[in-house]
Write an enzyme that holds these catalytic residues in place. Structure first.
Site, mmCIF file in Angstrom:
data_model
loop_
_atom_site.group_PDB
_atom_site.id
_atom_site.type_symbol
_atom_site.label_atom_id
_atom_site.label_comp_id
_atom_site.label_asym_id
_atom_site.label_seq_id
_atom_site.Cartn_x
_atom_site.Cartn_y
_atom_site.Cartn_z
ATOM 1 N N GLY A 148 60.913 106.259 69.960
ATOM 2 C CA GLY A 148 60.896 106.738 71.328
ATOM 3 C C GLY A 148 61.606 108.079 71.436
ATOM 4 O O GLY A 148 62.303 108.525 70.517
ATOM 5 N N CYS A 149 61.441 108.726 72.583
ATOM 6 C CA CYS A 149 62.017 110.062 72.767
ATOM 7 C C CYS A 149 63.544 110.020 72.840
ATOM 8 O O CYS A 149 64.227 110.780 72.135
ATOM 9 C CB CYS A 149 61.425 110.727 74.008
ATOM 10 S SG CYS A 149 61.370 109.690 75.489
#
Length: 343
Positions: A148-149
């Site tokens: 994920g970011c």
């Protein structure tokens, strides 16, 4: 030439994948799917890709996708796990940009994502796709779970300190901000211009889905469980992410600037800024770079790490292409060497 398919090509992550792969020197787009836009030309929906992508969107079809060497899933959570077993059985490799294979504890995943995992037997096999941490595992993988970011920005920021055992693993704090594209492309009142502009707010302070992923990644580096407070915020910009990270040093930690510079000296997509600098999100826009700065808090045993990425590129599609490059033995920077877009 690597034959590539994309499942879920109409979200912001999907179109970022299209942008990067359209100019990739060793990849050819073969299939791009969208249930809602099947039959529509890609450049009709995204005029920015006129002359770059000549395909039309199609319904997801396992037979067509299995003819590809690799398939990217840029889909909502719970979608990839329905198709991945069939693709792997037919020797098609997969990079999942969703969360289906990120968490190694299936019960934890089900609790945070509110569904039963469709192929728990594949979770252990999936390589966590943070190259700066898991490069060798990614090289030999059939299935990569793209991070994920927030976990990317936070993980890269704390990696040198935790590897060296220089900070306490209790009391870690990550205060992060993201642009509105992180919420996706679907219509949502909370991310309308008039709702976001000239405003700043926290969200998910009582439990964001990226929290267990960050804990898992940091625990892998630290060699044991970590205690983490993670608070994400929404800011009125389109793309970009800034993480401010705080930890307590253990004794004399030495020269932290040198530590970071040495740890990332050979990493093509991590840039440690000079002492005293502050990273800015605009300097990574559209790139696969993470820019970092480290400093000690004055008259304190606290260390501060500042980390910026583009949430759609190093935080999603760019890192996915980086993982593809590793999986197929290509130069890691292939298709990812463009500088940031300014202003």
């Amino acid at each position: 030439m690597i034959e590539v398919g994309i499942v879920g090509g109409t979200g912001y992550t999907g179109v970022e994948l299209l942008r990067l792969l359209a100019r990739h020197p060793e990849a050819r787009l073969r299939v791009i799917t969208s249930r809602g836009n099947a039959g529509t030309r890609v450049d009709e929906l995204f005029p920015s890709l006129r002359g770059e992508v000549e395909l039309a969107f199609s319904e997801p079809d396992v037979d067509r996708l299995a003819a590809c060497d690799l398939v990217f899933f840029a889909t909502p959570n719970g979608t990839a796990m329905q198709m991945v077993p069939d693709l792997l059985a037919r020797d098609t490799r997969v990079v999942d940009l969703g969360a289906d294979f990120r968490l190694k504890d299936v019960e934890t995943w089900s609790r945070w994502y509110g569904m039963t995992h469709a192929c728990p037997e594949l979770v252990a096999e999936a390589a966590y796709g943070l190259p700066e941490l898991n490069r060798e595992a990614i090289r030999g993988a059939r299935l990569v779970a793209n991070p994920g970011c927030y976990p990317t920005a936070v993980g890269l920021g704390w990696l040198p300190l935790l590897e060296a055992g220089l900070v306490e693993t209790r009391g870690l704090v990550a205060s992060c901000v993201s642009g509105a594209s992180g919420a996706g492309r679907a219509a949502n009142v909370a991310t309308l211009l008039c709702e976001v502009n000239e405003s700043f707010k926290a969200y998910g302070a009582d439990g964001h889905r990226h929290l267990p992923e960050i804990r898992q990644s940091l625990a892998q580096v630290a060699g044991g469980a970590v205690e983490l407070t993670f608070v994400p915020h929404l800011v009125p910009m389109t793309r970009g992410m800034h993480a401010s990270l705080y930890a307590t040093l253990r004794g004399d930690a030495g020269d932290l600037q040198v530590l970071f510079e040495q740890r990332y000296a050979d990493e093509p997509f991590v840039d440690v800024l000079p002492a005293g600098a502050h990273p800015e999100t605009r300097t990574v826009r559209g790139t696969n770079l993470c820019r970092l700065a480290v400093r000690r808090a004055p008259e304190s045993d606290q260390v501060i790490v500042l980390s910026v990425i583009d949430n759609l590129t190093k935080g999603a599609a760019g890192q996915a292409v980086q993982n593809m490059n590793l999986m197929f033995g290509l130069p890691e920077t292939a298709g990812l060497d463009a500088p940031a877009v300014l202003p």
